[in-house]
Design a protein around this motif. Structure first.
Motif, short mmCIF file in Angstrom:
data_model
loop_
_atom_site.label_atom_id
_atom_site.label_comp_id
_atom_site.label_asym_id
_atom_site.label_seq_id
_atom_site.Cartn_x
_atom_site.Cartn_y
_atom_site.Cartn_z
N VAL A 167 -23.07 -19.64 -19.64
CA VAL A 167 -21.65 -19.87 -19.91
C VAL A 167 -21.27 -21.20 -19.28
O VAL A 167 -21.57 -21.46 -18.12
N VAL A 168 -20.63 -22.05 -20.11
CA VAL A 168 -20.02 -23.28 -19.61
C VAL A 168 -18.53 -23.17 -19.88
O VAL A 168 -18.13 -22.84 -21.00
N ALA A 169 -17.71 -23.41 -18.88
CA ALA A 169 -16.25 -23.38 -19.06
C ALA A 169 -15.65 -24.60 -18.39
O ALA A 169 -16.05 -24.97 -17.28
N VAL A 170 -14.74 -25.25 -19.11
CA VAL A 170 -14.06 -26.43 -18.55
C VAL A 170 -12.57 -26.30 -18.79
O VAL A 170 -12.13 -25.68 -19.75
N SER A 205 -14.89 -23.15 -23.73
CA SER A 205 -16.10 -22.53 -23.21
C SER A 205 -17.21 -22.54 -24.25
O SER A 205 -16.95 -22.55 -25.45
N PHE A 206 -18.45 -22.56 -23.75
CA PHE A 206 -19.62 -22.35 -24.59
C PHE A 206 -20.36 -21.16 -24.03
O PHE A 206 -20.58 -21.06 -22.82
N ILE A 207 -20.75 -20.24 -24.91
CA ILE A 207 -21.49 -19.06 -24.49
C ILE A 207 -22.79 -19.02 -25.29
O ILE A 207 -22.77 -18.94 -26.53
N GLY A 208 -23.90 -19.14 -24.59
CA GLY A 208 -25.21 -19.09 -25.24
C GLY A 208 -25.77 -17.68 -25.15
O GLY A 208 -25.79 -17.09 -24.07
N THR A 209 -26.20 -17.15 -26.30
CA THR A 209 -26.70 -15.77 -26.32
C THR A 209 -28.11 -15.71 -26.90
O THR A 209 -28.57 -16.66 -27.54
N GLN A 230 -28.36 -11.56 -12.55
CA GLN A 230 -27.48 -10.46 -12.96
C GLN A 230 -26.73 -10.83 -14.25
O GLN A 230 -26.58 -12.02 -14.55
N PRO A 231 -26.27 -9.83 -15.02
CA PRO A 231 -25.48 -10.14 -16.22
C PRO A 231 -24.30 -11.06 -15.89
O PRO A 231 -23.66 -10.89 -14.85
N ILE A 232 -24.04 -12.04 -16.78
CA ILE A 232 -22.98 -13.02 -16.52
C ILE A 232 -21.62 -12.41 -16.86
O ILE A 232 -21.43 -11.82 -17.93
N ASP A 233 -20.70 -12.57 -15.93
CA ASP A 233 -19.32 -12.10 -16.13
C ASP A 233 -18.53 -13.25 -16.77
O ASP A 233 -18.09 -14.18 -16.09
N ILE A 234 -18.38 -13.19 -18.11
CA ILE A 234 -17.71 -14.27 -18.83
C ILE A 234 -16.26 -14.43 -18.37
O ILE A 234 -15.78 -15.55 -18.16
N ALA A 235 -15.58 -13.32 -18.19
CA ALA A 235 -14.17 -13.37 -17.78
C ALA A 235 -14.03 -14.05 -16.42
O ALA A 235 -13.09 -14.82 -16.19
N HIS A 258 -25.83 -19.79 -15.33
CA HIS A 258 -27.02 -19.58 -16.17
C HIS A 258 -27.77 -18.35 -15.66
O HIS A 258 -27.96 -18.18 -14.47
N ARG A 259 -28.19 -17.55 -16.58
CA ARG A 259 -28.95 -16.35 -16.25
C ARG A 259 -30.43 -16.67 -16.16
O ARG A 259 -30.92 -17.58 -16.84
N LYS A 260 -31.15 -15.90 -15.34
CA LYS A 260 -32.61 -15.99 -15.34
C LYS A 260 -33.17 -14.57 -15.38
O LYS A 260 -32.43 -13.60 -15.23
N GLY A 261 -34.47 -14.47 -15.57
CA GLY A 261 -35.10 -13.15 -15.70
C GLY A 261 -35.23 -12.76 -17.16
O GLY A 261 -35.23 -13.61 -18.05
N THR A 262 -35.39 -11.47 -17.41
CA THR A 262 -35.60 -10.97 -18.77
C THR A 262 -34.27 -10.65 -19.44
O THR A 262 -33.45 -9.92 -18.89
#
Lengths: 80, 140
Positions: free
Chosen positions: B95-98, B31-35, B10-15, B82-86
């Motif tokens: 998304v990585v958050a520390v 945070s790191f956000i890979g797009t 499913q779409p990642i909820d960054i918040a 981490h997202r999977k699929g298309t």
């Protein structure tokens, strides 16, 4: 002893299925498994790397294999 | 201190990922956000297909985070999704958050986690082009 090996990514494309069963007498170690898979599917040898996972952990070539193990081929990962 | 780790189709909820690491003992959240970008090595990319060996991916992700806690004992909270699929262009793939008491460790721990994730976590990426697809990094 037979073994089931799960395949992901390009290894699944090369072998043509997501799980392959190796009938008895199956390879006894990780190294033997890799050699047997490369013999049957030479294109596996063209990959940058191909690791073997046993029970969700990366395995070394001398690690013995058992029927109950969850075994998978791990081609080069590319997450992120 | 239990890390929040997930592989999702499913779409990642960054918040939500940022909220998961929020703690009163930390003065820094990094945070790191890979797009998904539109090209790879100059070749236009239409979309990406991610595949995951979920159980191993989560096991290895757990090891990566455990290493981060060893390297930075002041590390408070960690979330990795981490997202999977298309995925389409612009979609969030990871998304990585520390959370740490001070900022320097938050940058370092966040970078360590995403860099090590890319080396060991069992997720594969297939790029789709105008004229076909290719598994990323599969061949030398």
């Amino acid at each position: 002893m037979s073994l089931k090996v799960a395949l992901f990514g390009i290894t699944r494309d090369i072998v043509g299925t997501s799980v392959i069963e190796l009938p008895a007498p199956a390879p006894a170690t990780v190294g033997e498994l890799l050699a047997e898979m490369r013999r049957q599917y030479p294109a596996l040898g063209d990959l940058r790397s191909c690791a073997v996972a046993v029970n969700n952990e990366y395995a070394t070539n001398d690690q013995p294999l058992h029927t109950v193990d969850e075994i998978a081929l791990i081609p080069p990962v590319a997450g992120g | 201190m239990t890390p929040h780790l997930a592989i999702t189709d499913q779409p990642i909820d960054i918040a939500a990922a940022l909220a998961a690491v929020q703690t009163d003992t930390a003065g820094a959240v990094n945070s790191f956000i890979g797009t998904v970008r539109n090209q790879s090595g100059g070749r236009p990319v239409r979309r990406l297909h991610y595949e995951s060996y979920d159980s191993m991916a989560l096991t290895q992700l757990g090891h990566v985070v455990a290493q981060a806690y060893e390297k930075w004992p002041m590390l408070q909270e960690v979330a990795v999704v981490h997202r999977k699929g298309t995925l389409e262009l612009g979609d969030v793939a990871v998304v990585v958050a520390v959370a740490t008491p001070h900022r320097a460790e938050s940058f370092a721990a966040c970078q360590f986690i995403i860099d090590t994730l890319k080396q060991v976590v069992t997720i594969w990426k297939r790029e789709e082009y105008e004229d076909g697809t290719e598994w990323v990094a599969a061949h030398p």
